[in-house]
Every structure is written in C-alpha cells, then in structure tokens.
Design a protein around this motif. Structure first.
Motif, PDB file in Angstrom:
ATOM      1  N   THR A   1      24.364  31.226  51.533  1.00  0.00           N
ATOM      2  CA  THR A   1      23.608  32.417  51.929  1.00  0.00           C
ATOM      3  C   THR A   1      24.592  33.576  52.058  1.00  0.00           C
ATOM      4  OG1 THR A   1      23.913  31.994  54.283  1.00  0.00           O
ATOM      5  CG2 THR A   1      21.927  31.053  53.234  1.00  0.00           C
ATOM      6  N   LEU A   2      24.057  34.779  52.227  1.00  0.00           N
ATOM      7  CA  LEU A   2      24.900  35.961  52.398  1.00  0.00           C
ATOM      8  C   LEU A   2      25.835  35.773  53.592  1.00  0.00           C
ATOM      9  CD1 LEU A   2      25.735  38.825  51.647  1.00  0.00           C
ATOM     10  CD2 LEU A   2      23.791  39.673  52.966  1.00  0.00           C
ATOM     11  N   ARG A   3      25.307  35.269  54.699  1.00  0.00           N
ATOM     12  CA  ARG A   3      26.148  35.056  55.866  1.00  0.00           C
ATOM     13  C   ARG A   3      27.267  34.054  55.571  1.00  0.00           C
ATOM     14  NH1 ARG A   3      23.606  31.928  60.019  1.00  0.00           N
ATOM     15  NH2 ARG A   3      22.628  33.577  61.153  1.00  0.00           N
ATOM     16  N   GLU A   4      26.921  32.964  54.897  1.00  0.00           N
ATOM     17  CA  GLU A   4      27.917  31.938  54.584  1.00  0.00           C
ATOM     18  C   GLU A   4      28.998  32.462  53.646  1.00  0.00           C
ATOM     19  OE1 GLU A   4      25.064  27.986  55.033  1.00  0.00           O
ATOM     20  OE2 GLU A   4      25.172  29.026  53.103  1.00  0.00           O
ATOM     21  N   ILE A   5      28.589  33.233  52.632  1.00  0.00           N
ATOM     22  CA  ILE A   5      29.599  33.741  51.695  1.00  0.00           C
ATOM     23  C   ILE A   5      30.483  34.779  52.379  1.00  0.00           C
ATOM     24  CG2 ILE A   5      28.368  35.627  50.497  1.00  0.00           C
ATOM     25  CD1 ILE A   5      29.644  33.943  47.940  1.00  0.00           C
ATOM     26  N   CYS A   6      29.913  35.559  53.289  1.00  0.00           N
ATOM     27  CA  CYS A   6      30.711  36.532  54.033  1.00  0.00           C
ATOM     28  C   CYS A   6      31.751  35.824  54.896  1.00  0.00           C
ATOM     29  CB  CYS A   6      29.816  37.412  54.902  1.00  0.00           C
ATOM     30  SG  CYS A   6      28.838  38.598  53.954  1.00  0.00           S
TER      31      CYS A   6
ATOM     32  N   VAL B   1      29.629  43.161  50.709  1.00  0.00           N
ATOM     33  CA  VAL B   1      28.938  42.411  49.651  1.00  0.00           C
ATOM     34  C   VAL B   1      27.738  43.209  49.142  1.00  0.00           C
ATOM     35  CG1 VAL B   1      27.676  40.300  49.063  1.00  0.00           C
ATOM     36  CG2 VAL B   1      29.729  40.159  50.478  1.00  0.00           C
ATOM     37  N   GLN B   2      27.017  43.826  50.047  1.00  0.00           N
ATOM     38  CA  GLN B   2      25.874  44.643  49.629  1.00  0.00           C
ATOM     39  C   GLN B   2      26.340  45.828  48.779  1.00  0.00           C
ATOM     40  OE1 GLN B   2      24.318  45.210  53.610  1.00  0.00           O
ATOM     41  NE2 GLN B   2      22.769  43.599  53.326  1.00  0.00           N
ATOM     42  N   GLY B   3      27.491  46.391  49.116  1.00  0.00           N
ATOM     43  CA  GLY B   3      28.064  47.475  48.310  1.00  0.00           C
ATOM     44  C   GLY B   3      28.465  46.983  46.927  1.00  0.00           C
TER      45      GLY B   3
ATOM     46  N   GLY C   1      26.819  46.723  41.121  1.00  0.00           N
ATOM     47  CA  GLY C   1      26.646  45.819  39.995  1.00  0.00           C
ATOM     48  C   GLY C   1      27.831  44.895  39.771  1.00  0.00           C
ATOM     49  N   LEU C   2      28.671  44.738  40.800  1.00  0.00           N
ATOM     50  CA  LEU C   2      29.857  43.887  40.683  1.00  0.00           C
ATOM     51  C   LEU C   2      29.550  42.415  40.963  1.00  0.00           C
ATOM     52  CD1 LEU C   2      32.397  46.245  42.450  1.00  0.00           C
ATOM     53  CD2 LEU C   2      32.477  45.530  40.058  1.00  0.00           C
TER      54      LEU C   2
ATOM     55  N   ILE D   1      34.021  37.821  44.347  1.00  0.00           N
ATOM     56  CA  ILE D   1      34.245  38.591  45.574  1.00  0.00           C
ATOM     57  C   ILE D   1      35.728  38.572  45.929  1.00  0.00           C
ATOM     58  CG2 ILE D   1      33.834  38.598  48.079  1.00  0.00           C
ATOM     59  CD1 ILE D   1      30.900  37.733  47.364  1.00  0.00           C
ATOM     60  N   ARG D   2      36.378  37.415  45.809  1.00  0.00           N
ATOM     61  CA  ARG D   2      37.821  37.329  46.078  1.00  0.00           C
ATOM     62  C   ARG D   2      38.598  38.264  45.150  1.00  0.00           C
ATOM     63  NH1 ARG D   2      36.429  31.980  46.932  1.00  0.00           N
ATOM     64  NH2 ARG D   2      37.030  31.252  44.859  1.00  0.00           N
ATOM     65  N   LYS D   3      38.200  38.299  43.884  1.00  0.00           N
ATOM     66  CA  LYS D   3      38.876  39.157  42.902  1.00  0.00           C
ATOM     67  C   LYS D   3      38.675  40.635  43.246  1.00  0.00           C
ATOM     68  CE  LYS D   3      39.458  39.190  37.885  1.00  0.00           C
ATOM     69  NZ  LYS D   3      38.898  38.686  36.625  1.00  0.00           N
ATOM     70  N   ILE D   4      37.470  41.005  43.637  1.00  0.00           N
ATOM     71  CA  ILE D   4      37.175  42.386  44.021  1.00  0.00           C
ATOM     72  C   ILE D   4      38.038  42.784  45.216  1.00  0.00           C
ATOM     73  CG2 ILE D   4      35.416  43.935  44.986  1.00  0.00           C
ATOM     74  CD1 ILE D   4      33.337  42.188  43.362  1.00  0.00           C
ATOM     75  N   LYS D   5      38.094  41.908  46.221  1.00  0.00           N
ATOM     76  CA  LYS D   5      38.899  42.192  47.419  1.00  0.00           C
ATOM     77  C   LYS D   5      40.375  42.356  47.056  1.00  0.00           C
ATOM     78  CE  LYS D   5      38.459  39.978  51.174  1.00  0.00           C
ATOM     79  NZ  LYS D   5      38.455  38.831  52.076  1.00  0.00           N
ATOM     80  N   LEU D   6      40.877  41.525  46.158  1.00  0.00           N
ATOM     81  CA  LEU D   6      42.275  41.619  45.738  1.00  0.00           C
ATOM     82  C   LEU D   6      42.534  42.962  45.071  1.00  0.00           C
ATOM     83  CD1 LEU D   6      45.053  40.277  45.398  1.00  0.00           C
ATOM     84  CD2 LEU D   6      44.221  39.353  43.225  1.00  0.00           C
ATOM     85  N   TYR D   7      41.639  43.356  44.171  1.00  0.00           N
ATOM     86  CA  TYR D   7      41.791  44.639  43.489  1.00  0.00           C
ATOM     87  C   TYR D   7      41.716  45.795  44.485  1.00  0.00           C
ATOM     88  CZ  TYR D   7      41.441  42.524  38.794  1.00  0.00           C
ATOM     89  OH  TYR D   7      41.664  41.813  37.650  1.00  0.00           O
ATOM     90  N   GLN D   8      40.866  45.657  45.505  1.00  0.00           N
ATOM     91  CA  GLN D   8      40.804  46.690  46.542  1.00  0.00           C
ATOM     92  C   GLN D   8      42.132  46.753  47.300  1.00  0.00           C
ATOM     93  OE1 GLN D   8      37.044  45.404  48.478  1.00  0.00           O
ATOM     94  NE2 GLN D   8      36.373  47.516  48.179  1.00  0.00           N
ATOM     95  N   ASP D   9      42.713  45.586  47.582  1.00  0.00           N
ATOM     96  CA  ASP D   9      44.021  45.550  48.243  1.00  0.00           C
ATOM     97  C   ASP D   9      45.082  46.244  47.393  1.00  0.00           C
ATOM     98  OD1 ASP D   9      42.990  44.185  50.421  1.00  0.00           O
ATOM     99  OD2 ASP D   9      43.745  42.223  49.774  1.00  0.00           O
TER     100      ASP D   9
END
Length: 112
Positions: free
Chosen positions: A8-13, A23-25, A30-31, A53-61
């Motif tokens: 679920t959204l909570r679990e993935i968060c 995640v909603q962003g 469309g990511l 999501i891990r990849k997106i966070k890494l790129y944000q870092d």
C-alpha cells in the motif's frame, strides 16, 4: 506474476523512507504509477515501483529536480552518462567551495 509483492502507499512510504506527499508528487509528474488497488480502494505498488522510487530519491540527492529526473530516468546510457558527468563536476565544485570555507573558518577559529 499473481504472487508478486504489492504494498500500500503507507507500506511503500515506510519501506522506502519517503513521505506520502513525495510519492504523490512522483505520481503527479508521471514518474511512478500505482500497479493496482485493494478491495478497499487503497493504491498498491509493486517492487518495480519501489526500485523506481529509490532511483528518484537518489537522483534528488544528486541535486536533480523532478522535472530533470523525468527527462533522464528512462534515458539510455549514452544520454544519461554525460548528464551524470556534468552533475558530478558540479558536485565536485560545490565540495571544493565548502572545503575552502572549512579551511577559512578553521583559520578564524585558530586566530580567536
């Protein structure tokens, strides 16, 4: 494929240490997309979404904006590599500036 792990959204968060809003962003840009819904209407995400999501966070870092990430996340290596090399040089410049500031502040501390 039916026994693939779904969260679920909570679990993935919780699993990816990311906020619900983030995640909603990602979804809005469309990511990332939910891969299903529970019978109660909760969104479900699979392991592929978790990796993304891990990849997106890494790129944000690394300092990329979501808009930039959208442009590069699925890009082939020949497109991605030069973008990452440019970012690497920028991070090195930022590090050098901070190292210089650290040196200067240490000099000031020693002169007190």
């Amino acid at each position: 494929m039916g026994d693939e792990m779904k969260m679920t959204l909570r679990e993935i968060c919780e699993a990816e240490n990311v906020s619900r809003r983030a995640v909603q962003g990602y979804e809005k840009m469309g990511l990332v997309t939910a891969t299903g819904k529970t019978d109660r209407g909760y969104l479900l995400y699979n392991e592929k979404a978790g990796k993304r999501i891990r990849k997106i966070k890494l790129y944000q870092d690394f300092g990329f904006s979501l808009k930039e990430i959208k442009e590069i996340i699925d890009a082939p290596g020949e497109v991605l590599k030069p973008v990452l090399q440019i970012r690497l040089e920028k991070l090195k410049e930022e590090r050098d500036k901070k190292d210089d500031l650290v040196r200067k502040i240490n000099e000031l501390i020693e002169s007190c």
